[in-house]
Write a protein that holds these residues in place. Structure first.
Motif, short mmCIF file in Angstrom:
data_model
loop_
_atom_site.label_atom_id
_atom_site.label_comp_id
_atom_site.label_asym_id
_atom_site.label_seq_id
_atom_site.Cartn_x
_atom_site.Cartn_y
_atom_site.Cartn_z
N UNK A 559 0.86 -1.19 0.00
CA UNK A 559 0.00 0.00 0.00
C UNK A 559 0.89 1.23 0.00
N UNK A 560 0.73 2.08 -1.00
CA UNK A 560 1.58 3.26 -1.18
C UNK A 560 0.72 4.51 -1.08
N UNK A 561 0.72 5.12 0.11
CA UNK A 561 -0.09 6.32 0.33
C UNK A 561 0.65 7.56 -0.17
N UNK A 562 -0.10 8.63 -0.40
CA UNK A 562 0.45 9.92 -0.83
C UNK A 562 1.27 9.79 -2.12
N UNK A 563 0.90 8.88 -3.02
CA UNK A 563 1.71 8.61 -4.20
C UNK A 563 0.97 8.85 -5.52
N UNK A 564 -0.25 9.35 -5.47
CA UNK A 564 -1.02 9.53 -6.70
C UNK A 564 -0.83 10.95 -7.25
N UNK A 565 -0.68 11.04 -8.57
CA UNK A 565 -0.49 12.33 -9.22
C UNK A 565 -1.77 13.14 -9.15
N UNK A 566 -1.67 14.45 -8.96
CA UNK A 566 -2.89 15.28 -8.94
C UNK A 566 -3.62 15.31 -10.27
N UNK A 567 -2.89 15.10 -11.38
CA UNK A 567 -3.53 15.04 -12.70
C UNK A 567 -2.57 14.32 -13.65
N UNK A 568 -3.08 13.97 -14.83
CA UNK A 568 -2.31 13.21 -15.80
C UNK A 568 -1.13 14.02 -16.32
N UNK A 569 -1.28 15.35 -16.39
CA UNK A 569 -0.18 16.18 -16.89
C UNK A 569 1.03 16.12 -15.96
N UNK A 570 0.79 16.11 -14.65
CA UNK A 570 1.90 16.04 -13.70
C UNK A 570 2.63 14.70 -13.82
N UNK A 571 1.87 13.63 -14.01
CA UNK A 571 2.50 12.32 -14.17
C UNK A 571 3.33 12.26 -15.45
N UNK A 572 2.79 12.77 -16.55
CA UNK A 572 3.52 12.74 -17.82
C UNK A 572 4.80 13.57 -17.72
N UNK A 573 4.74 14.73 -17.05
CA UNK A 573 5.93 15.56 -16.89
C UNK A 573 6.97 14.85 -16.03
N UNK A 574 6.54 14.19 -14.96
CA UNK A 574 7.46 13.43 -14.13
C UNK A 574 8.14 12.32 -14.91
N UNK A 575 7.37 11.59 -15.71
CA UNK A 575 7.91 10.50 -16.49
C UNK A 575 8.89 11.01 -17.54
N UNK A 576 8.58 12.16 -18.13
CA UNK A 576 9.44 12.74 -19.16
C UNK A 576 10.78 13.17 -18.58
#
Length: 583
Positions: A559-576
């Motif tokens: 279980x990984x708490x506090x680990x979800x991106x606020x939106x898809x754009x933030x996740x894509x930027x992190x991955x990039x």
């Protein structure tokens, strides 16, 4: 804030108003008109209080508006219109204390200090432990009960030391740990949980090609940074091990202390600094605690036992010995003084083949490594969170084209590496040919170029039509996960190395994909064709045709708490940006 608005609404409840209306009927009053007028007045008052307590101005402005004009006028003794019965509250402060406790418990903890400035009554009520305990549990998931632990005679310091290092008697570290006898939830929230809320969640340490995965959590009365380590065996089905790198706790009622947990002499002084948004650094202030009397040789033996669960003599593979020694020399130089950058879990997509997330996979002599599986249109991508000197952390290890399914032959033909290579290489040639045509064509759209990055394809419609050719007509997504298609037999071709892992003998679907290989030091990187095999919701594999090897991946189910991106754009930027973080 609906409950808050209901509780804050000035006036009696509906049941009380019905009783009052019956009394008024006996007195010859117009009950229908009274009810309509009363509903209108109560609705106006509810609307006004809702804005004051939980309005859109943020927690501070909402709290500041919570009855500033009339909150201190409690006890005014206003009577109802009929002149009988109990007085109607004319302000938030006139509500009974138990209702105010319930209301304040539902406000963000950041708003409560401003609420305390409204009046003396509010300030006194905010000393109630129930309010702050609710905030600690709801905002940070704190499980421990300070009072219950004291009443049961169990010290949180004893509980924690045994959990971290069961081989060491808890009394050894008594003088290093705080006394919680006079601590309350308000101090824990104000001086521990809230100031360090920004470091909770998943992080990737900047350790050259090795990377890593750090999970910062609230653990009892501590904030702890747990580093994930592979199991000693290691088998992909075994759970990951965790090692504490640092912890933060209350040393005094008004002060939080950071301690480094690295080394072999127990907790010692450390520091945490926020570098910038989504980035922080740890520093050990007593690196002598990391040294051992026997020097580097003893430190290496101890590290090897903790990391691999064996001695160097028990590792017969000479190449693996070199890799292990190289990792120790590289990682030990940091002395737990590291920079961490935030990682978000991949969001679920409606057309995803399976639930995205973190998986541990086998990488030959490099052992188990952690990858992040995410979905992007017709692509499934696995990005390394931990890496090795050949392919570092942050690199795209697998790139799967979900628009190009592979229909497996019967079992006898599956045993032949030549037959499997013929099927996959045929698709690979088509992909390269389409990519060359798109590069030459001046009318290539941005969408077409993006699809070509995954091996081509003609869009979402083609992907949905082609998926059925592997294992029935089910489409990828929640329906196919809940009701998986009938499994088909699967066996590795002869000559393909699979270590000692026991892989499933049936699979759901297979797709063409490429895997990243490189020489030592990430030299001459190349994407080589292979076969992505989906076994079930928690396991998949990849056959590296050029290397004639097989990697099995199993889901990391923690279980990984506090680990979800606020939106898809933030996740894509992190991955990039991840590749530049660890290159």
């Amino acid at each position: 804030m609906a409950v808050c608005a209901r509780l804050c609404g000035v006036g009696q409840s509906r049941r009380c108003r019905r009783r009052q209306r019956n009394n008024l009927q006996d007195q010859g009053s117009d009950s229908e008109m009274d009810e309509e007028e009363e509903e209108r007045i109560v609705g106006q008052r509810q609307s006004g209080v809702s804005v004051g307590v939980g309005g859109g101005g943020g927690p501070v402005s909402g709290a500041a508006n919570a009855g500033l004009s009339d909150a201190c006028e409690y006890g005014s003794g206003h009577m109802n219109r009929a002149g009988s019965g109990p007085p109607l509250p004319q302000s938030l402060a006139e509500l009974p204390p138990e209702l105010l406790v319930e209301i304040f418990s539902r406000l963000p903890g950041t708003a409560l200090p401003v609420v305390a400035l409204v009046c003396k009554k509010f300030r006194q009520i905010l000393n109630t432990e129930t309010i702050w305990r609710t905030r600690c549990v709801e905002e940070f998931g704190m499980k421990e009960d300070l009072r219950k632990m004291e009443a049961g005679g169990v010290s949180s310091r004893d509980l924690y030391v045994k959990r971290v290092n069961p081989r060491v008697k808890s009394g050894r570290f008594m003088k290093l740990l705080p006394d919680y006898e006079h601590m309350d939830y308000r101090d824990v929230y104000t001086h521990l949980l809230h100031p360090y809320r920004h470091i909770l969640g998943l992080w990737q340490p900047d350790i050259g090609p090795y990377g890593g995965l750090l999970n910062v959590v609230v653990d009892g009365l501590f904030i702890i940074g747990w580093m994930y380590l592979p199991p000693h065996d290691p088998r992909v089905e075994d759970p990951m091990r965790r090692r504490p790198l640092f912890r933060i706790h209350m040393w005094e009622s008004k002060k939080a202390t950071v301690e480094c947990m690295y080394g072999h002499k127990g907790p010692h002084k450390g520091d945490i600094q926020t570098v910038k948004k989504d980035e922080f650094s740890t520093k050990c202030n007593q690196t002598d605690h990391h040294r051992m009397p026997g020097g580097r040789q003893e430190e290496f033996r101890t590290w090897l036992e903790e990391e691999w669960g064996r001695t160097l003599e028990e590792i017969f593979h000479e190449h693996m010995q070199e890799l292990i020694l190289m990792k120790f020399i590289y990682t030990s130089q940091y002395d737990n003084c590291l920079t961490y950058r935030r990682i978000y879990l991949p969001p679920a997509m409606p057309s995803a083949l399976l639930q995205p997330g973190l998986f541990k996979g086998t990488y030959g002599s490099h052992g188990l490594e952690i990858v992040m599986l995410s979905f992007h249109g017709t692509c499934a991508r696995a990005t390394k969170l931990t890496g090795d000197p050949n392919v570092p952390a942050g690199q795209l290890t697998l790139d799967v084209d979900l628009s190009r399914p592979v229909v497996l032959p019967d079992l006898e033909q599956q045993r032949s590496i030549e037959e499997l290579s013929r099927l996959v290489l045929g698709i690979h040639e088509e992909v390269e040919s389409e990519a060359q045509q798109q590069a030459k064509s001046p009318s290539v759209t941005v969408k077409g170029a993006a699809e070509g990055a995954c091996g081509g394809g003609s869009g979402e419609e083609e992907m949905e039509a082609d998926h059925g050719s592997c294992s029935g007509s089910e489409q990828p997504g929640p329906s196919s996960i809940t009701n998986p298609p009938e499994a088909q037999p699967f066996i590795l071709p002869l000559g393909v190395m699979a270590r000692n892992e026991v892989y499933p003998r049936t699979c759901r679907k297979c797709f063409y994909g490429t895997g990243l290989i490189a020489g030592h030091g990430f030299t001459s990187p190349e994407r080589t064709p292979g076969l992505f095999v989906l076994f079930d919701e928690d396991r998949f594999g990849f056959i590296w045709l050029e290397l004639k090897s097989f990697s099995l991946y199993s889901r990391l189910t923690d279980h990984l708490a506090h680990a979800h991106a606020p939106n898809i754009e933030r996740f894509e930027a992190m991955l990039h940006n991840m590749q530049s973080w660890t290159s």
